[in-house]
Design a protein around this motif. Structure first.
Motif, short mmCIF file in Angstrom:
data_model
loop_
_atom_site.label_atom_id
_atom_site.label_comp_id
_atom_site.label_asym_id
_atom_site.label_seq_id
_atom_site.Cartn_x
_atom_site.Cartn_y
_atom_site.Cartn_z
N LEU A 14 32.91 36.03 44.82
CA LEU A 14 34.14 35.60 44.18
C LEU A 14 35.36 35.83 45.06
CD1 LEU A 14 33.78 36.69 40.44
CD2 LEU A 14 34.21 34.39 41.27
N ASP A 15 35.33 36.90 45.84
CA ASP A 15 36.49 37.19 46.69
C ASP A 15 36.76 36.05 47.66
OD1 ASP A 15 34.01 37.92 47.82
OD2 ASP A 15 34.99 39.16 49.32
N SER A 16 35.71 35.54 48.31
CA SER A 16 35.87 34.44 49.26
C SER A 16 36.33 33.17 48.56
CB SER A 16 34.54 34.18 49.99
OG SER A 16 34.13 35.32 50.71
N HIS A 17 35.73 32.87 47.40
CA HIS A 17 36.09 31.65 46.68
C HIS A 17 37.52 31.73 46.15
CE1 HIS A 17 32.14 29.77 46.86
NE2 HIS A 17 31.61 30.96 46.59
N VAL A 57 37.85 41.24 40.84
CA VAL A 57 38.17 40.64 42.12
C VAL A 57 39.61 40.12 42.14
CG1 VAL A 57 37.63 38.74 43.70
CG2 VAL A 57 35.79 40.08 42.68
N SER A 58 40.07 39.56 41.03
CA SER A 58 41.45 39.09 40.94
C SER A 58 42.41 40.24 41.15
CB SER A 58 41.71 38.43 39.58
OG SER A 58 40.88 37.31 39.39
N GLY A 59 42.10 41.39 40.55
CA GLY A 59 42.94 42.57 40.74
C GLY A 59 42.94 43.04 42.17
N ALA A 60 41.76 42.98 42.83
CA ALA A 60 41.67 43.40 44.23
C ALA A 60 42.50 42.49 45.13
CB ALA A 60 40.21 43.38 44.68
N LEU A 61 42.50 41.19 44.85
CA LEU A 61 43.31 40.27 45.65
C LEU A 61 44.80 40.47 45.38
CD1 LEU A 61 41.18 36.98 45.40
CD2 LEU A 61 41.36 38.59 47.31
N ALA A 62 45.13 40.90 44.17
CA ALA A 62 46.53 41.21 43.87
C ALA A 62 46.99 42.41 44.70
CB ALA A 62 46.70 41.49 42.38
N GLY A 177 39.90 48.12 44.48
CA GLY A 177 39.29 47.01 45.20
C GLY A 177 39.53 47.01 46.69
N ASN A 178 40.62 47.63 47.14
CA ASN A 178 40.92 47.66 48.57
C ASN A 178 40.67 49.02 49.21
OD1 ASN A 178 41.96 45.01 49.62
ND2 ASN A 178 43.16 45.19 47.76
N SER A 187 30.66 42.54 47.68
CA SER A 187 29.57 41.78 47.06
C SER A 187 28.64 42.69 46.27
CB SER A 187 28.78 41.00 48.12
OG SER A 187 29.58 40.00 48.70
N LEU A 188 28.35 43.87 46.84
CA LEU A 188 27.49 44.83 46.14
C LEU A 188 28.20 45.37 44.89
CD1 LEU A 188 25.98 46.87 49.12
CD2 LEU A 188 24.87 45.10 47.73
N VAL A 189 29.50 45.59 45.01
CA VAL A 189 30.28 46.07 43.86
C VAL A 189 30.25 45.04 42.74
CG1 VAL A 189 32.57 46.72 43.04
CG2 VAL A 189 31.75 47.56 45.25
N ILE A 190 30.43 43.76 43.11
CA ILE A 190 30.40 42.68 42.12
C ILE A 190 29.03 42.62 41.45
CG2 ILE A 190 30.50 40.18 41.79
CD1 ILE A 190 32.52 40.10 44.10
#
Length: 224
Positions: A14-17, A57-62, A177-178, A187-190
């Motif tokens: 999801l992070d890449s997408h 993942v959204s939170g990590a990207l934030a 997330g970071n 990916s393993l976390v997801i």
């Protein structure tokens, strides 16, 4: 098979997408995320959409500066709450007629039965607890609508559940997330988040199968 492989690729990466969506669509990503969470909670035909992992993942990207964490939380909490309420009213007006048809191509009566058992066990609090359980969170408001749950009571658990679910996972992604070890193994976390999310359902399914085997006369066993 290719479709299933593609779906798991999206869920586990999801992070890449999401990074690709942000790079190509900018602020429209909020609308895309709103739509995904709204459909995952609001339409009984889309329980397969990513929920928990998408929030994290959204939170990590934030945290990486790609999105605003507070705007993200408000958008996703609104999507969850509105989806929940849409599902309630669909269940209230269309549910009995929809499930009267046997062999539905789009709706799985087994999911409905499973959610009804969960509802019988936890009562109105199911609307809150179901937020943290894939599939059940999609069917719980639908079942509440079929059962004509008192709407103000439904609103209370729906609102509090939406805040708790979206808030806990988006802010968890934002703060953790970071962290290097998490970021390097996202990916393993997801995958772990997905596994933890579905574990209660797996346990409930196995428990139900075990109980059915014990009480089935054909098994030659008697209840203990």
């Amino acid at each position: 098979m290719e479709l299933l492989t593609g779906f798991f690729d999206i869920v586990l990466n999801l992070d890449s997408h999401l990074q690709w969506l942000i790079a190509n669509y900018g602020g429209w990503v909020y609308a895309i995320l709103f739509l995904v969470i709204f459909c995952e909670t609001g339409l009984v035909v889309t329980p397969f959409l990513p929920g928990d992992s998408l929030l994290f993942v959204s939170g990590a990207l934030a945290a990486a500066g790609s999105l605003s964490i507070h705007d993200l939380f408000l958008v996703l909490a609104a999507a969850s709450f509105l989806g929940d309420n849409t599902n309630y009213w669909i269940g209230r007006y269309a549910g009995p007629r929809v499930f009267a048809r046997e062999g539905s191509r789009f709706l799985n009566p087994a999911h409905l039965a499973r959610t009804q058992r969960f509802y019988d066990k936890h009562g109105a609090k199911t609307i809150f607890f179901a937020r943290f359980m894939p599939v059940i969170r999609t069917f719980a408001p639908f079942v509440a609508g079929i059962g004509r749950m008192h709407y103000p009571r439904f609103l209370f658990f729906s609102f509090s559940g939406s805040i708790a679910w979206t808030g806990s996972l988006t802010y968890a992604g934002y703060y953790f997330g970071n962290v290097p070890v998490v970021k390097q193994n996202l990916s393993l976390v997801i995958a772990a988040i997905v596994l933890i999310s579905i574990m209660p359902g797996i346990v409930e399914y196995l428990r139900h199968r075990r109980k059915a085997a014990i009480t089935d006369p054909a098994s030659g066993r008697r209840p203990g």
